[in-house]
Enzyme design. Structure first.
Site, short mmCIF file in Angstrom:
data_model
loop_
_atom_site.label_atom_id
_atom_site.label_comp_id
_atom_site.label_asym_id
_atom_site.label_seq_id
_atom_site.Cartn_x
_atom_site.Cartn_y
_atom_site.Cartn_z
N GLU A 17 0.84 -1.18 0.00
CA GLU A 17 0.00 0.00 0.00
C GLU A 17 0.87 1.24 0.00
OE1 GLU A 17 -2.29 -0.94 3.42
OE2 GLU A 17 -3.79 -2.02 2.25
N CYS A 39 3.63 8.46 1.28
CA CYS A 39 4.16 7.48 2.23
C CYS A 39 4.37 6.18 1.48
CB CYS A 39 3.15 7.32 3.37
SG CYS A 39 3.62 6.09 4.58
N CYS A 85 6.38 -7.11 7.32
CA CYS A 85 7.43 -6.59 8.19
C CYS A 85 7.89 -7.70 9.13
CB CYS A 85 6.90 -5.41 9.01
SG CYS A 85 8.21 -4.52 9.89
N CYS A 111 5.78 -4.48 16.13
CA CYS A 111 5.40 -3.39 17.02
C CYS A 111 3.92 -3.59 17.38
CB CYS A 111 5.64 -2.05 16.34
SG CYS A 111 7.34 -1.85 15.77
N CYS A 166 0.94 -1.65 15.80
CA CYS A 166 0.96 -1.47 14.35
C CYS A 166 0.25 -2.61 13.64
CB CYS A 166 2.42 -1.37 13.87
SG CYS A 166 2.59 -1.37 12.08
N GLY A 178 6.88 -2.04 6.41
CA GLY A 178 8.24 -2.53 6.47
C GLY A 178 9.19 -1.66 7.26
N GLU A 179 10.34 -2.23 7.58
CA GLU A 179 11.42 -1.52 8.27
C GLU A 179 12.47 -1.17 7.22
OE1 GLU A 179 12.62 -0.14 11.30
OE2 GLU A 179 14.19 0.27 9.83
N LEU A 206 9.66 6.08 18.25
CA LEU A 206 10.12 5.99 19.65
C LEU A 206 9.05 5.38 20.58
CD1 LEU A 206 12.68 6.75 21.31
CD2 LEU A 206 11.40 8.76 22.05
N HIS A 207 8.01 6.13 20.83
CA HIS A 207 6.78 5.65 21.49
C HIS A 207 6.88 5.32 22.97
CE1 HIS A 207 5.58 5.64 17.39
NE2 HIS A 207 6.27 4.56 17.09
N CYS A 217 -1.31 6.16 10.00
CA CYS A 217 -0.10 5.51 10.49
C CYS A 217 -0.39 4.22 11.22
CB CYS A 217 0.61 6.44 11.45
SG CYS A 217 1.60 7.58 10.60
S1 SF4 Z 1 5.79 -1.50 9.81
FE1 SF4 Z 1 7.02 -0.17 11.18
S2 SF4 Z 1 5.75 0.17 13.02
FE2 SF4 Z 1 4.86 -1.58 11.88
S3 SF4 Z 1 5.76 -3.43 12.81
FE3 SF4 Z 1 7.08 -2.86 11.07
S4 SF4 Z 1 8.66 -1.52 11.96
FE4 SF4 Z 1 7.00 -1.65 13.49
#
Ligand code: SF4
Length: 397
Positions: free
Chosen positions: A119, A132, A139, A143, A146, A204-205, A259-260, A378
Site C-alpha cells: 500500500e 508514504c 514486516c 510493534c 501497528c 516494512g522496516e 520511539l513511542h 499511520c
Molecule cells: S511497519 Fe514499522 S511500526 Fe509496523 S511493525 Fe514494522 S517496523 Fe514496526
C-alpha cells in the site's frame, strides 16, 4: 473527520507488458546497462541515459513514441526489448479528507506464485503533498500498536519497486507535466508540485532493506528527474541502530525514529526491537547522526496510547532523554484498527503532553489523523498479500 464510506474503485490493471522489463524505477547505472544490452555504443550511453532519464522521471512518459529527441531507430529497439510499464494498481481509495491509498501489485519475482501487494498513501495538504511509501512487503518486526506488524515479512522491495510507487502516485494525481489533475478530492493549492515530500513510513522496516532504500533515495532526489530535496525525504526506523550512521552518510535522508516510549521495559513491549537495541544505544546513534542540525532535525514519533505511555511524567522524561539531539517530536493520536489492543489517549492528555514538550522548546505538533476511514493512517497499513513466513531473517535482524 467525516467517516463516510470511502470511494473504492477497481482500476484497469496491467501496464505490465508481456514479459518485457520496465525501465520505470531503474537507476542511472541500470539504464546504462539496459542500453548497452541493446547495442548502444559505450560513447553514447551517458547521453542516451540522460535522455531516457528525463522522459521517464521528469515527464512521466508512458510510451517510447513520446521521446521526441530519441531517434526512431533507438525508440524501436527500446520498444522491442523494454517497456515503460508501471506496477498494477489494484484499487484506489479516496478518504473524505482527500487522503488517497493505492493497493499496488508488483509482478511475481524469483519463483513467487503470485505478485506482491503493498500500500502507498498520499496525504495532501494545502501547501504540500506527502507520499508514504513501503519498503518491504509485510514486516519482520512486531510493534504491538501497528497493524502492518501483524503481517509477516514476505520480501524486501527492490529499488525499482520503491521508486515505481512514486511514479504511480504522480501518474494518479497528475503530477507530471500535461497530466490531468483529479477533481475528486483535495489537492495542494500552493507550490508547483503535488508530491513534495516522501516518507518511508509505509509497510516494512526500511533499514532492513538498506541498499535498496539508499539507492531509491538517490533516484528520488536526482535533480534531473523526480527532483525531491533530500530534506524532504524522511526514512523512519524502529531503531536498527547499526544502520543509522549509513543512512545519514550514504543516503543523506532525514531520520525519523519510531520511539513511542521513554523506558526500556515499556518500549520492549511496544517496539520489541528495543530488546536488541535499547534506548541508550538508539539515542546515542541519533546524537551522532550525520548531517543532523537545528535546520535538519531528527523526528521522534510518539503514538499516544491511553493509559500506556501518556503521562506528564513521561513527557518530562522524553524531554530529558532528547537533550542534546536536534529533535522535533510528532505526537500521533493512535489510529485504531480491528483487534487493536490499545485505545487512543484522551484529547486533554495529548494536549497536556504536548504542552510539556512545547514548553521545553521542542516543536511538538499533534499529527492530525488522516485517512482513518480508509485505514490509511499511520500503523494501519496491511495488504492482503498471502502471508508467507519469512524464509530467512534479513542481514542485520
Ligand atoms: S511497519 Fe514499522 S511500526 Fe509496523 S511493525 Fe514494522 S517496523 Fe514496526
Amino acid at each position: 473527520m467525516d467517516l463516510a464510506a470511502p470511494a473504492l474503485s477497481c482500476l484497469t490493471p496491467a501496464l505490465e507488458s508481456a514479459g518485457k522489463p520496465s525501465l520505470v524505477g531503474t537507476t542511472r547505472a541500470g539504464l546504462g546497462q539496459m542500453l548497452a544490452s541493446i547495442g548502444v555504443p559505450p560513447s553514447e550511453i551517458r547521453m542516451r541515459t540522460a535522455q531516457l532519464w528525463h522522459w521517464i522521471y521528469y515527464r512521466g512518459a508512458n510510451s517510447f513514441d513520446e521521446m521526441a529527441n530519441v531517434s526512431k531507430v533507438l525508440r524501436a529497439k527500446l520498444d522491442a526489448q523494454f517497456s515503460l510499464a508501471r506496477p498494477e494498481v489494484i484499487a484506489e481509495q479516496i478518504s473524505s479528507d482527500g487522503t488517497r491509498k493505492w493497493l499496488i501489485r508488483f509482478a511475481p519475482k524469483d519463483g513467487e506464485a503470485k505478485g506482491a501487494d503493498v500500500e502507498c498513501v498520499y496525504i495532501p495538504e494545502s501547501d504540500r503533498g506527502t507520499l508514504c511509501v513501503s519498503s518491504q512487503v509485510g514486516c519482520t518486526l512486531t510493534c504491538s500498536f501497528c497493524h502492518t506488524g501483524t503481517q509477516n515479512l514476505v520480501r524486501n522491495l527492490t529499488t525499482q519497486e520503491i521508486i515505481a510507487q512514486a511514479v504511480v502516485a504522480r501518474d494518479r494525481i497528475g503530477d507530471f507535466p500535461g497530466m490531468k489533475v483529479p477533481e475528486d478530492g483535495l489537492m495542494p493549492t500552493e507550490g508547483s508540485r503535488f508530491v513534495s515530500n516522501i516518507v518511508f513510513m509505509g509497510m516494512g522496516e526500511p533499514l532492513y532493506n538498506f541498499d535498496h532504500v539508499r539507492d531509491a533515495v538517490s533516484v528520488l532526489a536526482d535533480g534531473e528527474g523526480l527532483s525531491l530535496s533530500k530534506r524532504r525525504i524522511t526514512v523512519s526506523t524502529a531503531g536498527v541502530v547499526p544502520q543509522i550512521p549509513a543512512l545519514g552518510s550514504e543516503a543523506g535522508a532525514m531520520l525519523a525514529i519510531s520511539l513511542h516510549a521513554v523506558r526500556d521495559d515499556l518500549r520492549d513491549k511496544l517496539v520489541p526491537l528495543n530488546k536488541k537495541y535499547p534506548l541508550r544505544a538508539l539515542l546515542d546513534a541519533c546524537k551522532t547522526y550525520p548531517g543532523a542540525s537545528n535546520a535538519r532535525r531528527i523526528t521522534f514519533e510518539y503514538v499516544m496510547l491511553k493509559g500506556i505511555n501518556d503521562t506528564p511524567a513521561e513527557a518530562r522524561e522524553l524531554v530529558r532523554l532528547l537533550k542534546g539531539i536536534p529533535a522535533k517530536i510528532n505526537l500521533i493520536p493512535f489510529n485504531p484498527w480491528p483487534g487493536a489492543p490499545y485505545e487512543c489517549s484522551d484529547w486533554e492528555r495529548i494536549e497536556r503532553f504536548s504542552d510539556i514538550v512545547f514548553n521545553a522548546g521542542y516543536a511538538s505538533p499533534v499529527r492530525t489523523p488522516r485517512g482513518r476511514d480508509i485505514l490509511a493512517a499511520c500503523g494501519q497499513l496491511k495488504s492482503e498479500t498471502e502471508k508467507l513466513r519469512a524464509r530467512a531473517r534479513l542481514a542485520s535482524d
